[in-house]
Design an enzyme around this catalytic site. Structure first.
Site, PDB file in Angstrom:
ATOM      1  N   ASP A 218      79.460  16.949   3.564  1.00  0.00           N
ATOM      2  CA  ASP A 218      78.843  15.639   3.357  1.00  0.00           C
ATOM      3  C   ASP A 218      79.030  14.810   4.617  1.00  0.00           C
ATOM      4  O   ASP A 218      80.013  14.097   4.780  1.00  0.00           O
ATOM      5  CB  ASP A 218      79.480  14.961   2.135  1.00  0.00           C
ATOM      6  CG  ASP A 218      78.918  13.566   1.912  1.00  0.00           C
ATOM      7  OD1 ASP A 218      78.057  13.132   2.706  1.00  0.00           O
ATOM      8  OD2 ASP A 218      79.348  12.907   0.957  1.00  0.00           O
TER       9      ASP A 218
ATOM     10  N   HIS B 264      77.913   7.247  -7.610  1.00  0.00           N
ATOM     11  CA  HIS B 264      79.136   7.789  -8.211  1.00  0.00           C
ATOM     12  C   HIS B 264      79.830   6.724  -9.063  1.00  0.00           C
ATOM     13  O   HIS B 264      79.726   5.548  -8.788  1.00  0.00           O
ATOM     14  CB  HIS B 264      80.096   8.260  -7.117  1.00  0.00           C
ATOM     15  CG  HIS B 264      79.595   9.460  -6.367  1.00  0.00           C
ATOM     16  ND1 HIS B 264      79.196   9.404  -5.055  1.00  0.00           N
ATOM     17  CD2 HIS B 264      79.422  10.741  -6.764  1.00  0.00           C
ATOM     18  CE1 HIS B 264      78.810  10.609  -4.667  1.00  0.00           C
ATOM     19  NE2 HIS B 264      78.922  11.446  -5.682  1.00  0.00           N
TER      20      HIS B 264
ATOM     21  N   ASN C  27      75.674  17.043 -10.805  1.00  0.00           N
ATOM     22  CA  ASN C  27      77.115  16.810 -10.672  1.00  0.00           C
ATOM     23  C   ASN C  27      77.657  15.823 -11.701  1.00  0.00           C
ATOM     24  O   ASN C  27      77.136  14.709 -11.845  1.00  0.00           O
ATOM     25  CB  ASN C  27      77.403  16.232  -9.282  1.00  0.00           C
ATOM     26  CG  ASN C  27      77.278  17.265  -8.196  1.00  0.00           C
ATOM     27  OD1 ASN C  27      76.695  18.327  -8.394  1.00  0.00           O
ATOM     28  ND2 ASN C  27      77.829  16.962  -7.043  1.00  0.00           N
TER      29      ASN C  27
ATOM     30  N   ASP D 199      83.258  20.064  -3.127  1.00  0.00           N
ATOM     31  CA  ASP D 199      82.379  18.911  -3.324  1.00  0.00           C
ATOM     32  C   ASP D 199      82.741  17.831  -2.296  1.00  0.00           C
ATOM     33  O   ASP D 199      83.918  17.484  -2.142  1.00  0.00           O
ATOM     34  CB  ASP D 199      82.633  18.397  -4.756  1.00  0.00           C
ATOM     35  CG  ASP D 199      81.644  17.338  -5.203  1.00  0.00           C
ATOM     36  OD1 ASP D 199      80.505  17.331  -4.704  1.00  0.00           O
ATOM     37  OD2 ASP D 199      82.017  16.525  -6.077  1.00  0.00           O
ATOM     38  N   HIS D 200      81.760  17.317  -1.586  1.00  0.00           N
ATOM     39  CA  HIS D 200      81.965  16.244  -0.602  1.00  0.00           C
ATOM     40  C   HIS D 200      83.001  16.572   0.469  1.00  0.00           C
ATOM     41  O   HIS D 200      83.865  15.741   0.773  1.00  0.00           O
ATOM     42  CB  HIS D 200      82.334  14.925  -1.296  1.00  0.00           C
ATOM     43  CG  HIS D 200      81.225  14.364  -2.123  1.00  0.00           C
ATOM     44  ND1 HIS D 200      80.114  13.756  -1.592  1.00  0.00           N
ATOM     45  CD2 HIS D 200      81.041  14.342  -3.469  1.00  0.00           C
ATOM     46  CE1 HIS D 200      79.299  13.387  -2.557  1.00  0.00           C
ATOM     47  NE2 HIS D 200      79.834  13.733  -3.717  1.00  0.00           N
TER      48      HIS D 200
ATOM     49  N   GLU E 104      74.117  16.713   2.430  1.00  0.00           N
ATOM     50  CA  GLU E 104      73.554  15.488   1.825  1.00  0.00           C
ATOM     51  C   GLU E 104      72.807  14.694   2.877  1.00  0.00           C
ATOM     52  O   GLU E 104      73.267  14.536   4.000  1.00  0.00           O
ATOM     53  CB  GLU E 104      74.689  14.647   1.222  1.00  0.00           C
ATOM     54  CG  GLU E 104      74.205  13.333   0.605  1.00  0.00           C
ATOM     55  CD  GLU E 104      75.286  12.598  -0.200  1.00  0.00           C
ATOM     56  OE1 GLU E 104      76.141  13.277  -0.815  1.00  0.00           O
ATOM     57  OE2 GLU E 104      75.276  11.355  -0.197  1.00  0.00           O
TER      58      GLU E 104
HETATM   59  P1  13P Z   1      79.436  10.958 -11.456  1.00  0.00           P
HETATM   60  O1  13P Z   1      80.388   9.926 -10.922  1.00  0.00           O
HETATM   61  O2  13P Z   1      78.170  10.315 -11.920  1.00  0.00           O
HETATM   62  O3  13P Z   1      80.039  11.820 -12.503  1.00  0.00           O
HETATM   63  O4  13P Z   1      79.033  11.903 -10.223  1.00  0.00           O
HETATM   64  C1  13P Z   1      79.884  12.928  -9.824  1.00  0.00           C
HETATM   65  C2  13P Z   1      79.487  13.543  -8.529  1.00  0.00           C
HETATM   66  O5  13P Z   1      78.423  13.323  -7.986  1.00  0.00           O
HETATM   67  C3  13P Z   1      80.454  14.467  -7.918  1.00  0.00           C
HETATM   68  O6  13P Z   1      80.021  14.940  -6.694  1.00  0.00           O
HETATM   69  O1  G3H Z   2      82.014  12.532  -5.823  1.00  0.00           O
HETATM   70  C1  G3H Z   2      82.877  12.939  -6.577  1.00  0.00           C
HETATM   71  C2  G3H Z   2      83.729  12.094  -7.362  1.00  0.00           C
HETATM   72  O2  G3H Z   2      83.323  11.619  -8.556  1.00  0.00           O
HETATM   73  C3  G3H Z   2      84.840  11.427  -6.677  1.00  0.00           C
HETATM   74  O3  G3H Z   2      85.850  12.335  -6.840  1.00  0.00           O
HETATM   75  O4  G3H Z   2      87.930  10.982  -6.741  1.00  0.00           O
HETATM   76  O5  G3H Z   2      87.944  13.479  -6.610  1.00  0.00           O
HETATM   77  O6  G3H Z   2      87.079  12.128  -4.682  1.00  0.00           O
HETATM   78  P1  G3H Z   2      87.283  12.200  -6.162  1.00  0.00           P
HETATM   79 ZN    ZN Z   3      78.925  13.487  -5.568  1.00  0.00          ZN
END
Ligand code: 13P
Ligand code: G3H
Ligand code: ZN
Length: 305
Positions: free
Chosen positions: A102, A177, A250, A80-81, A132
């Site tokens: 990302d 987020h 997510n 993720d990201h 993204e």
């Molecule tokens: P939330 O902070 O709304 O849970 O989103 C999480 C997210 O997008 C992780 O990639």
């Molecule tokens: O985008 C995702 C998250 O909510 C942030 O996660 O603190 O593990 O980077 P992280």
């Molecule tokens: Zn996210």
């Protein structure tokens, strides 16, 4: 483990969405996997670069592989990201079945270039790719200020998908987020989402989708948390986004809040407790309840045998 493309294509065709749940440690993974079995739902297990920094890539990858091997429902392991090609390569080598690049903080052309490179690398491993376009505000490793958030342009989205060949696209339609998503009335740009859907048939992803449920905030607050002003995406908005074609949603913040509330409760009510399992065990159960609720809300419950 299966890929996000496999999980999401079925979901998109059948009109439901699959939750992507962020994990940093064993308890969150157990919460997700137990929910997968109990709800007979597919799930995406997400790991961010900061989760990797915290727990170590090998530990996380091995844990998720063990978990996925124990269940008959489809589970994927997703980066993720991911912010650079280096972390993508490390995750692909560790057996991730899906990666997100990302590059939304870069220019359109640079985003296309980096995403295309990742698509090429992922194809060699049979993994799928999410990118993204547009910028979500809120808490990430490198946070985006609210004023710098940019909603996704439908025409640019079409061009981006054609030029990169990505499997899935994260769109910015007003979510963010973290636990503080709206100051006033929660509002998402559904019209924009509809126009993106019309322009391209790429699989669509909604980040920043936690609902910050009042009951979780109240519980955490009752036991000492300071969360005033916390507000998430109303559940009806999530249903609407799903009906408009989003097939991956997510969730991180709601799990963090559930964990925090449960740990606070144990520490406040069982002051002589010092067995970590009795402290984080209830937190795992609280997170499982959240995951199960999401699976029902997204429509993925009962979709896997
Ligand atoms: P939330 O902070 O709304 O849970 O989103 C999480 C997210 O997008 C992780 O990639
Ligand atoms: O985008 C995702 C998250 O909510 C942030 O996660 O603190 O593990 O980077 P992280
Ligand atoms: Zn996210």
């Amino acid at each position: 483990m299966v890929t996000n493309r496999e999980i999401m294509s079925v979901a998109a065709a059948e009109g439901y969405a699959v939750g992507a749940f962020n994990i940093n440690h064993l308890e969150t993974l157990l919460a997700v996997v137990e929910a997968v079995v109990e709800e007979r739902s597919p799930a995406i297990v997400s790991v961010t670069p900061s989760a990797i920094k915290y727990a170590g890539l090998e530990y996380l990858a091995a844990m998720v592989k063990v978990a996925a091997g124990k269940v008959s429902q489809p589970v994927s392991l997703h980066l993720d990201h991911g912010k650079d090609v280096d972390v993508v390569i490390r995750c692909l080598d560790a057996g991730f079945t899906s990666v997100m690049i990302d590059a939304s903080n870069l220019s359109f052309e640079e985003n296309v270039e980096m995403t295309s490179r990742v698509v090429e690398l992922a194809r060699e491993k049979g993994a799928s790719v999410e990118a993204e376009l547009g910028k979500l505000a809120g808490v990430e490793e490198s946070s985006v200020e609210e004023k710098d958030a940019v909603l996704t342009d439908p025409v640019a989205a079409k061009k981006f998908v054609e030029q990169t060949g990505v499997d899935a696209l994260a769109v910015a339609i007003g979510t963010s987020h973290g636990a503080y998503k709206f100051k006033g009335v929660p509002k998402l740009d559904f019209d924009r989402l509809g126009r993106i859907r019309e322009k391209t048939d790429v699989l669509l992803v909604l980040h920043g989708a936690s609902s910050v449920p009042a009951w979780i905030v109240e519980k955490a607050t009752k036991y000492g948390a300071e969360l005033s002003g916390a507000r998430g995406i109303p559940e009806e908005h999530i249903k609407r986004a799903t009906s408009l074609g989003v097939s991956k949603i997510n969730i991180d913040t709601d799990l963090r809040l559930a964990f925090t509330g449960a740990v606070r409760e144990v520490l406040a009510t069982s002051r002589s407790q010092y067995d970590p399992r009795k402290i984080v065990g209830p937190a795992k159960d609280a997170m499982k309840m959240v995951v199960k609720g999401k699976m029902r809300l997204f429509g993925s419950a009962g979709k896997a045998t």
